[in-house]
Write a protein that holds these residues in place. Structure first.
Motif, PDB file in Angstrom:
ATOM      1  N   PRO A  86      -4.454   2.195  -2.406  1.00  0.00           N
ATOM      2  CA  PRO A  86      -4.244   0.771  -2.674  1.00  0.00           C
ATOM      3  C   PRO A  86      -3.601   0.635  -4.053  1.00  0.00           C
ATOM      4  N   GLU A  87      -2.892  -0.458  -4.279  1.00  0.00           N
ATOM      5  CA  GLU A  87      -2.188  -0.578  -5.574  1.00  0.00           C
ATOM      6  C   GLU A  87      -2.800  -1.600  -6.505  1.00  0.00           C
ATOM      7  N   ALA A 120       4.254  -2.214   3.704  1.00  0.00           N
ATOM      8  CA  ALA A 120       3.845  -3.616   3.606  1.00  0.00           C
ATOM      9  C   ALA A 120       2.419  -3.794   4.127  1.00  0.00           C
ATOM     10  N   GLU A 121       2.003  -2.917   5.037  1.00  0.00           N
ATOM     11  CA  GLU A 121       0.655  -2.967   5.622  1.00  0.00           C
ATOM     12  C   GLU A 121      -0.422  -2.939   4.520  1.00  0.00           C
ATOM     13  N   THR A 122      -1.414  -3.812   4.667  1.00  0.00           N
ATOM     14  CA  THR A 122      -2.442  -3.882   3.619  1.00  0.00           C
ATOM     15  C   THR A 122      -3.774  -3.260   4.037  1.00  0.00           C
ATOM     16  N   ASP A 123      -3.955  -3.001   5.337  1.00  0.00           N
ATOM     17  CA  ASP A 123      -5.197  -2.377   5.802  1.00  0.00           C
ATOM     18  C   ASP A 123      -5.081  -0.845   5.684  1.00  0.00           C
ATOM     19  N   PRO A 124      -5.980  -0.197   4.918  1.00  0.00           N
ATOM     20  CA  PRO A 124      -5.844   1.243   4.680  1.00  0.00           C
ATOM     21  C   PRO A 124      -5.805   2.076   5.956  1.00  0.00           C
ATOM     22  N   GLU A 183       6.218   3.291   0.462  1.00  0.00           N
ATOM     23  CA  GLU A 183       5.716   1.973   0.098  1.00  0.00           C
ATOM     24  C   GLU A 183       5.613   1.163   1.384  1.00  0.00           C
ATOM     25  N   MET A 202       0.839  -1.199   0.000  1.00  0.00           N
ATOM     26  CA  MET A 202       0.000   0.000   0.000  1.00  0.00           C
ATOM     27  C   MET A 202       0.867   1.239   0.000  1.00  0.00           C
ATOM     28  N   LYS A 203       0.453   2.247  -0.760  1.00  0.00           N
ATOM     29  CA  LYS A 203       1.238   3.468  -0.881  1.00  0.00           C
ATOM     30  C   LYS A 203       0.654   4.549   0.023  1.00  0.00           C
ATOM     31  N   GLY A 246       8.322  -2.708   7.843  1.00  0.00           N
ATOM     32  CA  GLY A 246       7.428  -2.823   6.697  1.00  0.00           C
ATOM     33  C   GLY A 246       7.430  -1.615   5.786  1.00  0.00           C
ATOM     34  N   ALA A 272      -2.491   1.520   7.722  1.00  0.00           N
ATOM     35  CA  ALA A 272      -1.409   2.141   6.956  1.00  0.00           C
ATOM     36  C   ALA A 272      -1.420   3.644   7.175  1.00  0.00           C
TER      37      ALA A 272
END
Lengths: 81, 81
Positions: free
Chosen positions: A80-81, A47-51, A45, A1-2, B32, A54
């Motif tokens: 999200p990417e 690694a966390e995927t939960d907005p 950038e 996730m950015k 991360g 993040a």
């Protein structure tokens, strides 16, 4: 996730870089340019995927490292990417 | 009308400032965090009231002054107030 962290000087804090840009634009012949403010943008950038997690992490990074909160304000958006 | 110009180093151009931020975040205990890119944001107050003309003017300013288009790319968004 950015995560995109935008750091700007707070309103009322003198911004010499912005002033210099405004003057240079005038010298180059651009008219109708009023106030100019310059800031930084940091794209992380993560690694966390939960907005929401993040965003919270990026806000923590901004408070601890990226922004000087005495004179700067910051804004975080996640993509999200 | 407000024009926001974001200037980033192009992909593939070494970004030492971003690298330094990434290392500092690691030192502070943040995990991360992958690639970090640092850029500039310039907020211009324009007298122009037509959004497309304001965007064109800001792009012209970016090409002529704000960005070094050899190594940097820029993006312009306009905001009515």
């Amino acid at each position: 996730m950015k995560a995109i962290v935008t750091v700007m000087l707070k309103d009322g804090v003198l911004d010499p870089q912005g002033k210099a840009i405004g003057q240079a634009l005038g010298t180059l012949g651009f008219t109708g340019v009023g106030d100019v403010r310059a800031g930084k943008v940091i794209v992380l950038e993560l690694a966390e995927t939960d907005p929401s997690q993040a965003k919270a992490a990026a806000e923590d990074m901004a408070r601890k490292l990226l922004a000087n909160t005495v004179i700067e304000s910051f804004n975080v958006t996640v993509q999200p990417e």
